[in-house]
Scaffold this motif. Structure first.
Motif, mmCIF file in Angstrom:
data_model
loop_
_atom_site.group_PDB
_atom_site.id
_atom_site.type_symbol
_atom_site.label_atom_id
_atom_site.label_comp_id
_atom_site.label_asym_id
_atom_site.label_seq_id
_atom_site.Cartn_x
_atom_site.Cartn_y
_atom_site.Cartn_z
ATOM 1 N N TRP A 53 0.832 -0.957 0.139
ATOM 2 C CA TRP A 53 0.051 -0.052 -0.112
ATOM 3 C C TRP A 53 0.825 1.286 0.137
ATOM 4 O O TRP A 53 0.224 2.542 0.457
ATOM 5 C CB TRP A 53 -1.009 0.226 1.152
ATOM 6 C CG TRP A 53 -1.822 -1.065 1.582
ATOM 7 C CD1 TRP A 53 -1.816 -2.137 0.573
ATOM 8 C CD2 TRP A 53 -2.460 -1.698 2.591
ATOM 9 N NE1 TRP A 53 -2.422 -3.290 1.109
ATOM 10 C CE2 TRP A 53 -3.096 -3.095 2.296
ATOM 11 C CE3 TRP A 53 -2.483 -1.212 3.943
ATOM 12 C CZ2 TRP A 53 -3.636 -3.634 3.394
ATOM 13 C CZ3 TRP A 53 -3.269 -2.029 4.886
ATOM 14 C CH2 TRP A 53 -3.824 -3.057 4.761
ATOM 15 N N ASP A 110 8.071 4.910 10.970
ATOM 16 C CA ASP A 110 7.076 3.917 10.513
ATOM 17 C C ASP A 110 5.628 4.695 10.769
ATOM 18 O O ASP A 110 5.476 5.355 11.871
ATOM 19 C CB ASP A 110 7.133 2.676 11.101
ATOM 20 C CG ASP A 110 8.299 1.842 10.570
ATOM 21 O OD1 ASP A 110 8.380 1.599 9.253
ATOM 22 O OD2 ASP A 110 9.375 1.535 11.449
ATOM 23 N N GLY A 111 4.662 4.023 10.008
ATOM 24 C CA GLY A 111 3.084 4.359 10.520
ATOM 25 C C GLY A 111 2.956 4.186 11.916
ATOM 26 O O GLY A 111 2.354 4.827 12.629
ATOM 27 N N SER A 112 3.363 2.802 12.467
ATOM 28 C CA SER A 112 2.906 2.540 13.767
ATOM 29 C C SER A 112 3.490 3.632 14.852
ATOM 30 O O SER A 112 2.796 4.001 15.798
ATOM 31 C CB SER A 112 3.467 1.303 14.314
ATOM 32 O OG SER A 112 3.327 0.225 13.313
ATOM 33 N N VAL A 115 1.561 6.699 14.941
ATOM 34 C CA VAL A 115 0.124 6.277 15.638
ATOM 35 C C VAL A 115 0.378 6.364 17.170
ATOM 36 O O VAL A 115 -0.285 7.014 17.834
ATOM 37 C CB VAL A 115 -0.342 4.859 15.496
ATOM 38 C CG1 VAL A 115 -1.429 4.323 16.384
ATOM 39 C CG2 VAL A 115 -1.066 5.103 14.130
ATOM 40 N N TYR A 144 -7.559 -1.080 12.302
ATOM 41 C CA TYR A 144 -6.046 -1.559 12.422
ATOM 42 C C TYR A 144 -5.150 -0.297 12.435
ATOM 43 O O TYR A 144 -5.459 0.515 11.281
ATOM 44 C CB TYR A 144 -5.794 -2.675 11.186
ATOM 45 C CG TYR A 144 -4.314 -2.752 11.278
ATOM 46 C CD1 TYR A 144 -3.713 -4.012 12.051
ATOM 47 C CD2 TYR A 144 -3.131 -2.027 10.169
ATOM 48 C CE1 TYR A 144 -2.343 -3.865 11.910
ATOM 49 C CE2 TYR A 144 -2.049 -2.443 10.269
ATOM 50 C CZ TYR A 144 -1.714 -3.474 11.213
ATOM 51 O OH TYR A 144 -0.203 -3.871 11.224
ATOM 52 N N HIS A 145 -4.403 -0.204 13.512
ATOM 53 C CA HIS A 145 -3.461 1.007 13.295
ATOM 54 C C HIS A 145 -1.846 0.720 13.600
ATOM 55 O O HIS A 145 -1.065 1.646 13.901
ATOM 56 C CB HIS A 145 -3.968 1.810 14.514
ATOM 57 C CG HIS A 145 -5.212 2.307 14.231
ATOM 58 N ND1 HIS A 145 -5.720 3.215 13.451
ATOM 59 C CD2 HIS A 145 -6.530 1.951 14.756
ATOM 60 C CE1 HIS A 145 -7.209 3.488 13.422
ATOM 61 N NE2 HIS A 145 -7.527 2.424 14.339
ATOM 62 N N GLY A 146 -1.422 -0.570 13.394
ATOM 63 C CA GLY A 146 -0.140 -0.905 13.496
ATOM 64 C C GLY A 146 0.223 -1.769 14.487
ATOM 65 O O GLY A 146 -0.771 -2.418 15.160
ATOM 66 N N GLU A 215 -9.678 4.973 10.842
ATOM 67 C CA GLU A 215 -8.869 4.990 9.718
ATOM 68 C C GLU A 215 -10.123 5.539 8.906
ATOM 69 O O GLU A 215 -11.137 4.967 8.398
ATOM 70 C CB GLU A 215 -8.725 3.552 9.076
ATOM 71 C CG GLU A 215 -7.597 2.620 9.779
ATOM 72 C CD GLU A 215 -7.933 1.376 9.374
ATOM 73 O OE1 GLU A 215 -7.242 0.719 8.625
ATOM 74 O OE2 GLU A 215 -8.660 0.528 10.080
ATOM 75 N N ASP A 249 -5.896 8.181 11.234
ATOM 76 C CA ASP A 249 -4.839 7.351 10.732
ATOM 77 C C ASP A 249 -5.052 7.284 9.312
ATOM 78 O O ASP A 249 -5.691 6.474 8.795
ATOM 79 C CB ASP A 249 -5.095 6.055 11.687
ATOM 80 C CG ASP A 249 -3.953 5.096 11.024
ATOM 81 O OD1 ASP A 249 -3.058 5.498 9.989
ATOM 82 O OD2 ASP A 249 -3.797 3.980 11.496
ATOM 83 N N ILE A 251 -2.665 6.616 7.319
ATOM 84 C CA ILE A 251 -1.423 6.002 6.998
ATOM 85 C C ILE A 251 -1.725 4.974 5.718
ATOM 86 O O ILE A 251 -0.819 5.089 4.795
ATOM 87 C CB ILE A 251 -0.894 5.192 8.145
ATOM 88 C CG1 ILE A 251 -0.222 5.908 9.128
ATOM 89 C CG2 ILE A 251 0.095 4.146 7.591
ATOM 90 C CD1 ILE A 251 -0.084 5.266 10.507
ATOM 91 N N MET A 252 -2.619 4.569 5.534
ATOM 92 C CA MET A 252 -3.045 3.929 4.162
ATOM 93 C C MET A 252 -3.957 4.578 3.363
ATOM 94 O O MET A 252 -3.686 4.480 1.842
ATOM 95 C CB MET A 252 -3.704 2.484 4.534
ATOM 96 C CG MET A 252 -3.972 1.412 3.514
ATOM 97 S SD MET A 252 -5.571 2.036 2.436
ATOM 98 C CE MET A 252 -6.923 1.415 3.539
ATOM 99 N N LYS A 278 3.451 5.663 4.464
ATOM 100 C CA LYS A 278 3.472 4.861 3.227
ATOM 101 C C LYS A 278 3.418 5.855 1.864
ATOM 102 O O LYS A 278 4.596 5.978 1.551
ATOM 103 C CB LYS A 278 2.052 4.224 3.230
ATOM 104 C CG LYS A 278 2.109 3.029 4.217
ATOM 105 C CD LYS A 278 0.937 2.101 4.138
ATOM 106 C CE LYS A 278 0.859 1.110 5.027
ATOM 107 N NZ LYS A 278 1.330 -0.037 4.929
HETATM 108 C C1 LIG Z 1 -4.042 2.464 8.803
HETATM 109 C C2 LIG Z 1 -2.670 1.809 9.431
HETATM 110 N N1 LIG Z 1 -2.148 2.389 10.174
HETATM 111 C C3 LIG Z 1 -1.182 2.131 10.682
HETATM 112 C C4 LIG Z 1 -0.241 1.270 9.949
HETATM 113 C C5 LIG Z 1 1.090 0.708 10.364
HETATM 114 O O1 LIG Z 1 2.333 1.123 9.345
HETATM 115 P P1 LIG Z 1 3.636 0.689 9.709
HETATM 116 O O2 LIG Z 1 3.505 -0.757 8.997
HETATM 117 O O3 LIG Z 1 4.278 1.730 8.697
HETATM 118 O O4 LIG Z 1 4.132 0.613 10.890
HETATM 119 C C6 LIG Z 1 -0.840 0.618 8.826
HETATM 120 C C7 LIG Z 1 0.172 -0.259 7.822
HETATM 121 O O5 LIG Z 1 -0.561 -0.901 7.111
HETATM 122 C C8 LIG Z 1 -2.102 0.881 8.391
HETATM 123 O O6 LIG Z 1 -2.479 0.467 7.232
#
Ligand SMILES: Cc1ncc(COP(=O)(O)O)c(C=O)c1O
Length: 437
Positions: A53, A110-112, A115, A144-146, A215, A249, A251-252, A278
């Motif tokens: 993604w 990173d995304g996590s 968050v 989902y957030h990581g 999300e 969030d 991220i996606m 991302k």
């Molecule tokens: C909505 C969302 N939040 C957080 C994350 C986590 O991001 P990362 O994998 O870069 O830590 C993702 C990863 O797919 C995601 O889709």
């Protein structure tokens, strides 16, 4: 030893049961160009999920390579505490321009981690305004957030979090979410019926609630489910009335995946915290950002001795190489009119997925928005890994069609050409037909 043996001797692949690799070894990629991955055996695969993604502009754009090389010649990376540089300032200006109210940016890798920052900062901000009793988080069911522990604490994804329960914080999951098939669904504009039970659920915890994380519009890991924009309007109004922070969030969803720069733009809402990653560098280098408002920033702004600082950092906070790539990505979106081209891609994705569903009779609940379309496999035994079998078949046929359980989806780079989508549709159809005879 060949590369597969050398790989399996040392590499523990992400999100995998490694025993699967006995019969389904990793494909060896030698290069990637545009929407295609080139394999060591001379074949190609369509990158149907944009490499988890993130590859929003496909692979190997020479403009991005030039920006990266240019930055590498002058400044690769320095500590961002007590320093600045034109590249990170420019990126912060680009990010601040995304919304009318989020003016301050903090970076991570990173995304996590973005968050984590938003969750920590929201809790801290509540304390700083005398609301220390607000310690609870709410999140959408199926969200989902990581994978870090706080991010996992607000993620409703059983298998992924179950073993780590002792490390996780409690979270209130809001249900049921008003899912839609796309923007033309009636519920997209009006989900009052579904909102009422959620409002009731929220009212029960309103005095102890710190923030709600979500999300916006599409729940990615939760089977690419799309929900009503009207739901976000209700949520934003409720949060404002009850002094509860909103954390989007993106991220996606951020940077065009739902057709607009941000998915919150579909609902026209403002939030207190926004997380992006991302697509920020079109997946070229890892960097994430968390944006917040001047109002939140001002709560922390005081003499050091007052102990109000947000003492959070990561080594690669604001990595300069990644920031240079991100700036270049902002330019390419303008230069190539990416946002303007998404509606055409979007319609094509939907039409082709519908065609696959019609031809095979094995896909249902087709949903789509922006540059994403998904469908669920129609199967007798849903506990069988049909999606995984179709994925393996699709690799033989030329597409990286990694599923989400028994959900198939296309999430290609935003600049994928029309003939590639046609090719992807043929491969998907054949793979389904071969497995679900
Ligand atoms: C909505 C969302 N939040 C957080 C994350 C986590 O991001 P990362 O994998 O870069 O830590 C993702 C990863 O797919 C995601 O889709």
């Amino acid at each position: 030893m060949d590369i597969t043996e050398r790989d399996l001797k040392h590499i523990w692949h992400p999100c995998s049961q490694m025993k699967d690799y006995e019969t389904f070894p990793p494909v060896t990629i030698t290069k990637a160009q545009g929407s295609y991955l080139h394999l060591a055996n001379g074949t190609t695969l369509i990158d149907a999920n944009s490499s988890w993604w993130c590859k929003s502009l496909g692979h190997a754009d020479p403009r991005i390579h030039a920006a990266l090389m240019q930055q590498a010649k002058t400044l690769e990376h320095t500590i961002l505490a007590n320093t600045t540089n034109p590249t990170i300032v420019k990126l912060s200006e680009n990010l601040a321009a995304l919304t009318p109210n989020l003016n301050k940016v903090m970076y991570a890798s990173d995304g996590s981690c973005a968050v984590e920052m938003a969750l920590k900062m929201s809790l801290h901000a509540q304390q700083l305004q005398g609301q220390g009793h607000r310690q609870q988080f709410a999140a959408l069911g199926n969200g989902y957030h990581g994978e870090t522990c706080l991010a996992l604490s607000v993620s409703d994804c059983g298998l992924y979090s179950e073993p780590y329960k002792p490390l996780l914080q409690p979270c209130e999951y809001l249900n049921p979410i008003p899912y839609v098939s796309g923007v033309e669904d009636n519920k997209w504009h009006d989900c009052s019926e579904e909102w009422h039970p959620i409002e009731k659920q929220l009212n029960q915890i309103k005095d102890t609630l710190c923030a709600i994380i979500f999300e916006p519009i599409v729940q990615g890991a939760g089977q690419m489910q799309i929900y009503s924009a009207n739901f976000l309007k209700h949520l934003a109004a409720w949060a404002k009335d009850n002094q509860v922070y909103l954390i989007a969030d993106e991220i996606m969803t951020g940077f065009g995946r739902t057709g607009l720069p941000l998915a919150i733009d579909h609902a026209g809402i403002e939030v207190d915290f926004l997380c992006v990653a991302k697509g920020l560098t079109a997946g070229v280098l890892p960097i994430s950002a968390m944006l917040t408002s001047d109002t939140v920033y001002d709560l922390f702004y005081d003499d050091y001795e007052k102990g109000k600082s947000f003492l959070h950092s990561h080594t690669h906070t604001g990595n300069t190489l990644a920031a240079a790539v991100a700036n270049c990505v902002f330019e390419i979106f303008q230069e190539d009119n990416i946002y303007q081209k998404i509606p055409e891609l979007s319609a094509h994705l939907r039409q082709q997925m519908e065609a696959v569903a019609n031809h095979t009779g094995k896909l249902t609940n087709i949903r789509h928005i922006g540059a994403m379309v998904a469908g669920d496999l129609v199967v007798d035994n849903p506990n069988t890994r049909w999606g995984f079998q179709i994925f393996q078949e699709a690799i033989k046929l030329g597409a990286m069609l990694r599923p989400l359980g028994n959900t198939l989806y296309w999430f290609p780079p935003l600049n994928t050409e029309s003939h590639t989508i046609d090719e992807l549709a043929d491969i998907t159809q054949t793979a389904i037909a071969r497995i679900l005879k």
